[in-house]
Design a protein around this motif. Structure first.
Motif, PDB file in Angstrom:
ATOM      1  N   TRP A 139     -16.640  10.078 -34.036  1.00  0.00           N
ATOM      2  CA  TRP A 139     -16.819  11.024 -34.312  1.00  0.00           C
ATOM      3  C   TRP A 139     -17.628  12.266 -33.021  1.00  0.00           C
ATOM      4  CZ3 TRP A 139     -21.089  14.657 -34.768  1.00  0.00           C
ATOM      5  CH2 TRP A 139     -21.763  13.667 -35.442  1.00  0.00           C
ATOM      6  N   PRO A 140     -18.282  12.574 -32.661  1.00  0.00           N
ATOM      7  CA  PRO A 140     -19.743  13.027 -31.302  1.00  0.00           C
ATOM      8  C   PRO A 140     -18.490  12.784 -30.281  1.00  0.00           C
ATOM      9  CG  PRO A 140     -20.627  10.881 -32.626  1.00  0.00           C
ATOM     10  CD  PRO A 140     -19.294  10.828 -32.672  1.00  0.00           C
ATOM     11  N   VAL A 141     -17.638  12.029 -29.989  1.00  0.00           N
ATOM     12  CA  VAL A 141     -17.046  12.547 -29.172  1.00  0.00           C
ATOM     13  C   VAL A 141     -15.655  13.212 -28.861  1.00  0.00           C
ATOM     14  CG1 VAL A 141     -15.401  10.868 -26.852  1.00  0.00           C
ATOM     15  CG2 VAL A 141     -17.544  10.110 -27.606  1.00  0.00           C
ATOM     16  N   ALA A 142     -15.297  12.879 -29.875  1.00  0.00           N
ATOM     17  CA  ALA A 142     -14.311  14.045 -30.382  1.00  0.00           C
ATOM     18  C   ALA A 142     -14.805  15.958 -30.450  1.00  0.00           C
ATOM     19  CB  ALA A 142     -13.654  13.921 -31.262  1.00  0.00           C
ATOM     20  N   PHE A 143     -16.141  15.546 -30.990  1.00  0.00           N
ATOM     21  CA  PHE A 143     -16.660  16.666 -31.441  1.00  0.00           C
ATOM     22  C   PHE A 143     -16.749  17.890 -30.021  1.00  0.00           C
ATOM     23  CE2 PHE A 143     -20.045  19.747 -31.891  1.00  0.00           C
ATOM     24  CZ  PHE A 143     -19.338  20.325 -33.596  1.00  0.00           C
ATOM     25  N   THR A 144     -18.026  16.801 -29.507  1.00  0.00           N
ATOM     26  CA  THR A 144     -18.300  16.991 -28.088  1.00  0.00           C
ATOM     27  C   THR A 144     -17.027  17.642 -27.137  1.00  0.00           C
ATOM     28  OG1 THR A 144     -18.978  15.514 -27.230  1.00  0.00           O
ATOM     29  CG2 THR A 144     -20.425  16.752 -28.022  1.00  0.00           C
ATOM     30  N   THR A 145     -15.867  16.657 -26.977  1.00  0.00           N
ATOM     31  CA  THR A 145     -15.041  16.780 -25.918  1.00  0.00           C
ATOM     32  C   THR A 145     -13.754  18.686 -26.513  1.00  0.00           C
ATOM     33  OG1 THR A 145     -15.116  15.027 -25.803  1.00  0.00           O
ATOM     34  CG2 THR A 145     -12.869  16.245 -25.283  1.00  0.00           C
ATOM     35  N   GLY A 146     -13.931  18.440 -27.556  1.00  0.00           N
ATOM     36  CA  GLY A 146     -13.283  19.605 -28.477  1.00  0.00           C
ATOM     37  C   GLY A 146     -13.839  20.445 -28.008  1.00  0.00           C
ATOM     38  N   VAL A 147     -15.400  20.881 -28.547  1.00  0.00           N
ATOM     39  CA  VAL A 147     -16.529  22.057 -27.776  1.00  0.00           C
ATOM     40  C   VAL A 147     -16.252  22.674 -26.417  1.00  0.00           C
ATOM     41  CG1 VAL A 147     -18.346  22.941 -27.409  1.00  0.00           C
ATOM     42  CG2 VAL A 147     -18.004  21.596 -29.735  1.00  0.00           C
ATOM     43  N   THR A 189     -14.489  19.963 -20.039  1.00  0.00           N
ATOM     44  CA  THR A 189     -13.957  18.737 -21.067  1.00  0.00           C
ATOM     45  C   THR A 189     -14.498  17.679 -21.072  1.00  0.00           C
ATOM     46  OG1 THR A 189     -12.028  20.064 -21.092  1.00  0.00           O
ATOM     47  CG2 THR A 189     -12.124  17.993 -21.832  1.00  0.00           C
ATOM     48  N   GLY A 190     -14.709  17.511 -19.067  1.00  0.00           N
ATOM     49  CA  GLY A 190     -15.499  15.731 -18.629  1.00  0.00           C
ATOM     50  C   GLY A 190     -16.633  16.562 -19.164  1.00  0.00           C
ATOM     51  N   VAL A 191     -17.803  17.436 -18.806  1.00  0.00           N
ATOM     52  CA  VAL A 191     -18.840  16.943 -19.291  1.00  0.00           C
ATOM     53  C   VAL A 191     -19.139  17.634 -20.566  1.00  0.00           C
ATOM     54  CG1 VAL A 191     -21.039  19.170 -19.820  1.00  0.00           C
ATOM     55  CG2 VAL A 191     -19.543  18.290 -17.231  1.00  0.00           C
ATOM     56  N   GLY A 192     -18.708  17.818 -22.242  1.00  0.00           N
ATOM     57  CA  GLY A 192     -18.298  17.562 -23.025  1.00  0.00           C
ATOM     58  C   GLY A 192     -17.832  16.061 -23.533  1.00  0.00           C
ATOM     59  N   PHE A 193     -17.132  15.412 -22.452  1.00  0.00           N
ATOM     60  CA  PHE A 193     -17.206  14.465 -23.487  1.00  0.00           C
ATOM     61  C   PHE A 193     -18.437  13.209 -22.848  1.00  0.00           C
ATOM     62  CE2 PHE A 193     -15.163   9.345 -21.366  1.00  0.00           C
ATOM     63  CZ  PHE A 193     -14.439   9.064 -22.802  1.00  0.00           C
ATOM     64  N   SER A 194     -18.996  13.085 -21.873  1.00  0.00           N
ATOM     65  CA  SER A 194     -20.164  12.714 -21.398  1.00  0.00           C
ATOM     66  C   SER A 194     -21.298  13.029 -22.338  1.00  0.00           C
ATOM     67  CB  SER A 194     -20.227  12.519 -20.252  1.00  0.00           C
ATOM     68  OG  SER A 194     -19.184  12.901 -19.392  1.00  0.00           O
ATOM     69  N   VAL A 195     -21.238  13.949 -22.584  1.00  0.00           N
ATOM     70  CA  VAL A 195     -22.714  14.413 -23.160  1.00  0.00           C
ATOM     71  C   VAL A 195     -21.979  13.542 -25.116  1.00  0.00           C
ATOM     72  CG1 VAL A 195     -23.707  15.782 -25.052  1.00  0.00           C
ATOM     73  CG2 VAL A 195     -22.932  16.403 -22.512  1.00  0.00           C
TER      74      VAL A 195
END
Length: 90
Positions: free
Chosen positions: A47-55, A27-33
């Motif tokens: 939206w990119p932050v929410a999307f990659t955190t969810g992924v 989740t942290g890596v997704g948030f950072s990306v």
């Protein structure tokens, strides 16, 4: 060196610890990306932050599900004795 027997509760605790660490890291890596992509590519949209955190969370959830139930993987079929005898052709 003698090996101690591993109790089932210790095994479950180790699996939960691994899952918690996996969820936090992915989740942290997704948030950072997502933050980097938001700043560089998408003009600071949210939206990119929410999307990659969810992924990241979803991938970690799937890994934990696979850790606790290894037979539920894609392409895996569990055949019981009853279904094996019914599927035999004579």
């Amino acid at each position: 060196m003698s090996s101690k027997p591993s109790y089932s509760e210790n095994i479950v605790n180790q699996k939960y610890d691994r899952c918690l660490a996996d969820i936090l890291v992915k989740t942290g890596v997704g948030f950072s990306v997502g933050v980097v992509a938001s700043v560089i590519l998408f003009r600071r949209r949210a939206w990119p932050v929410a999307f990659t955190t969810g992924v990241g969370s979803g991938i970690a959830w799937a890994d934990c599900d696979r850790l606790f139930n290894p037979t539920r993987g894609p392409g895996t079929r569990v055949v019981t004795q009853a279904t094996a005898s019914e599927n035999r052709t004579v």
